[in-house]
Write an enzyme that holds these catalytic residues in place. Structure first.
Site, PDB file in Angstrom:
ATOM      1  N   GLU A  22      -5.507 -11.078  -0.513  1.00 58.14           N
ATOM      2  CA  GLU A  22      -6.298 -10.884   0.719  1.00 58.14           C
ATOM      3  C   GLU A  22      -7.780 -10.999   0.385  1.00 58.14           C
ATOM      4  O   GLU A  22      -8.615 -10.255   0.918  1.00 58.14           O
ATOM      5  CB  GLU A  22      -5.990  -9.506   1.336  1.00 58.14           C
ATOM      6  CG  GLU A  22      -4.512  -9.287   1.605  1.00 58.14           C
ATOM      7  CD  GLU A  22      -4.186  -7.968   2.307  1.00 58.14           C
ATOM      8  OE1 GLU A  22      -5.100  -7.340   2.860  1.00 58.14           O
ATOM      9  OE2 GLU A  22      -3.013  -7.581   2.290  1.00 58.14           O
TER      10      GLU A  22
ATOM     11  N   GLU B  71       0.799  -1.235   0.000  1.00 56.93           N
ATOM     12  CA  GLU B  71       0.000   0.000   0.000  1.00 56.93           C
ATOM     13  C   GLU B  71       0.831   1.284   0.000  1.00 56.93           C
ATOM     14  O   GLU B  71       0.685   2.126   0.884  1.00 56.93           O
ATOM     15  CB  GLU B  71      -0.932   0.018   1.215  1.00 56.93           C
ATOM     16  CG  GLU B  71      -1.951  -1.082   1.208  1.00 56.93           C
ATOM     17  CD  GLU B  71      -2.896  -1.054   2.409  1.00 56.93           C
ATOM     18  OE1 GLU B  71      -2.709  -0.221   3.307  1.00 56.93           O
ATOM     19  OE2 GLU B  71      -3.815  -1.889   2.446  1.00 56.93           O
TER      20      GLU B  71
HETATM   21  C1  GLA Z   1      -4.506  -4.347   4.596  1.00 57.43           C
HETATM   22  C2  GLA Z   1      -3.253  -5.088   5.017  1.00 57.43           C
HETATM   23  C3  GLA Z   1      -3.576  -6.348   5.774  1.00 57.43           C
HETATM   24  C4  GLA Z   1      -4.649  -6.119   6.825  1.00 57.43           C
HETATM   25  C5  GLA Z   1      -5.850  -5.425   6.217  1.00 57.43           C
HETATM   26  C6  GLA Z   1      -6.905  -5.117   7.249  1.00 57.43           C
HETATM   27  O1  GLA Z   1      -5.171  -4.950   3.583  1.00 57.43           O
HETATM   28  O2  GLA Z   1      -2.435  -5.420   3.922  1.00 57.43           O
HETATM   29  O3  GLA Z   1      -2.401  -6.798   6.387  1.00 57.43           O
HETATM   30  O4  GLA Z   1      -4.137  -5.362   7.878  1.00 57.43           O
HETATM   31  O5  GLA Z   1      -5.427  -4.208   5.649  1.00 57.43           O
HETATM   32  O6  GLA Z   1      -7.426  -6.289   7.801  1.00 57.43           O
END
Ligand code: GLA
Length: 371
Positions: A274, A165
């Site tokens: 994710e 990010e």
């Molecule tokens: C981002 C991060 C993850 C996690 C999410 C929230 O996506 O990459 O590690 O912290 O936020 O659950």
């Protein structure tokens, strides 16, 4: 002896603070699904799940379930920079090592997450005495962190989210406009440097840039341009991770295909890192919805919503299977339904995964394994 000790840890008691999201029902696990995710995707790519130390230690049922269904894990928080090096030079390996031991013991692949996350670095990294650290000091600290962590898990983590990010939603602004940030101190260069340090630390690991918001073409294209520039400059980046925290509206199939092709044409592995499909929408009228925007949304997890969610999962996994070789992994942000960051704020369930909170397969599970 080591094995024995770990078993004790896995079956150990849980701190009171964590009780909210742990269902007692998880203690009674039926592991009878016809074909596990691991088996179904053996000839495609590993399907993994993020898992936290607490969830693993809560119940031997959870540990057995994860290792049976999934081919890999991502340590949910335990490998993040703030957790590993909260104080300069003092690394806390205790929980992080247990995650690695669990994966090795069960032959699970590990996605290392994450070495550099501009939004959640430990505060000391930006400071020098009472003032801001300079670029040289900051880069040196990044190098030390990356090298130390990667060398410890060399041969255990097969890939890493080297940078997470780093690119903002703001167009065409800089990557990150906060004053005490990696970007403001070191400029874009910290990203290239992080990949170089990571490659030096473990030349065999696959190195990923990981981010959210790929479903917004402006952000996706901004990431694309940035990674293209890195590749052209010879920076050792091997993959792009799309976090894929998506809503019940899903993503259009042709958009997903186009996105996979774009990044794959740059010579990058593509992974969904994710993945979750919330029962709530992710955006409305062109706006990304936050937890407070969802307070009024209907929380009923109806058959119709379960089916819609299953259809979205089915499409995503099918597109990824058809992109075998380009897509090299899918990771769910949890192995089973539990209140994620959004739900915890809302105190509402959003049921985003393939198994329910009792670890039972949902419609969505069958939609991705029956093919
Ligand atoms: C981002 C991060 C993850 C996690 C999410 C929230 O996506 O990459 O590690 O912290 O936020 O659950």
């Amino acid at each position: 002896m080591k094995r024995f000790l770990f078993l004790i840890i896995l079956t150990g008691t849980v701190g009171a603070g964590a009780v909210y999201y742990r269902s007692a029902a998880q203690q009674h696990v039926s592991l009878n699904t016809p074909k596990t995710l691991k088996e179904a995707y053996r000839n495609y790519f590993p399907v993994g799940a993020a898992v936290g130390y607490d969830a693993l230690t809560d119940s031997p049922g959870v540990a057995a379930f994860i290792s049976r269904q999934y081919a890999g894990i991502t340590p949910e928080n335990e490998w993040k920079p703030k957790r590993l090096q909260a104080k300069e030079g003092i690394f806390d390996w205790q929980k992080a090592d247990k995650m690695a031991d669990f994966a090795v013991q069960h032959h699970l692949k590990i996605r290392g997450h994450t070495l550099v996350w501009p939004l959640q670095m430990p505060g000391w990294i930006y400071r020098d005495g009472d003032g801001l650290a300079g670029k040289t000091l900051l880069l040196q600290r990044l190098k030390t962190h990356i090298t130390t962590v990667m060398q410890r898990y060399k041969g255990k983590a097969y890939c890493w989210d080297v940078v997470n990010e780093a690119i903002s939603y703001v167009y065409p602004d800089p990557l990150d406009a906060r004053t005490d940030s990696l970007y403001m101190i070191a400029g874009e260069e910290y990203i290239a440097k992080a990949f170089e340090y990571a490659h030096e630390a473990d030349p065999d690991a696959r190195l990923f840039y990981n981010d959210n918001g790929f479903e917004w073409s402006k952000k996706r294209d901004k990431i694309y341009r940035f990674l293209k520039k890195l590749k052209a400059a010879g920076v050792p980046v091997n993959g792009v991770g799309m976090q894929a925290h998506w809503g019940i509206e899903g993503v259009p199939e042709n958009y997903l295909r186009e996105t996979i092709e774009m990044f794959s044409d740059l010579g990058l592995d593509v992974q969904l890192t994710e993945l979750d499909i919330s029962l709530y929408p992710k955006r409305k009228a062109g706006k990304i919805l936050n937890a407070h925007d969802l307070a009024g949304e209907d929380a009923a997890y109806t058959e119709e919503k379960k089916q819609r969610q299953a259809d979205i999962y089915k499409m995503i996994f099918r597109v990824c299977r058809e992109s075998k070789g380009k897509v090299t992994g899918i990771t769910l942000w949890s192995g089973y339904d539990w209140p994620n960051y959004l739900t915890k704020k809302l105190r509402k369930e959003n049921h985003p995964y393939l198994f329910d909170e009792k670890l039972q397969p949902k419609k969505a599970f069958y939609s991705v394994t029956d093919f």
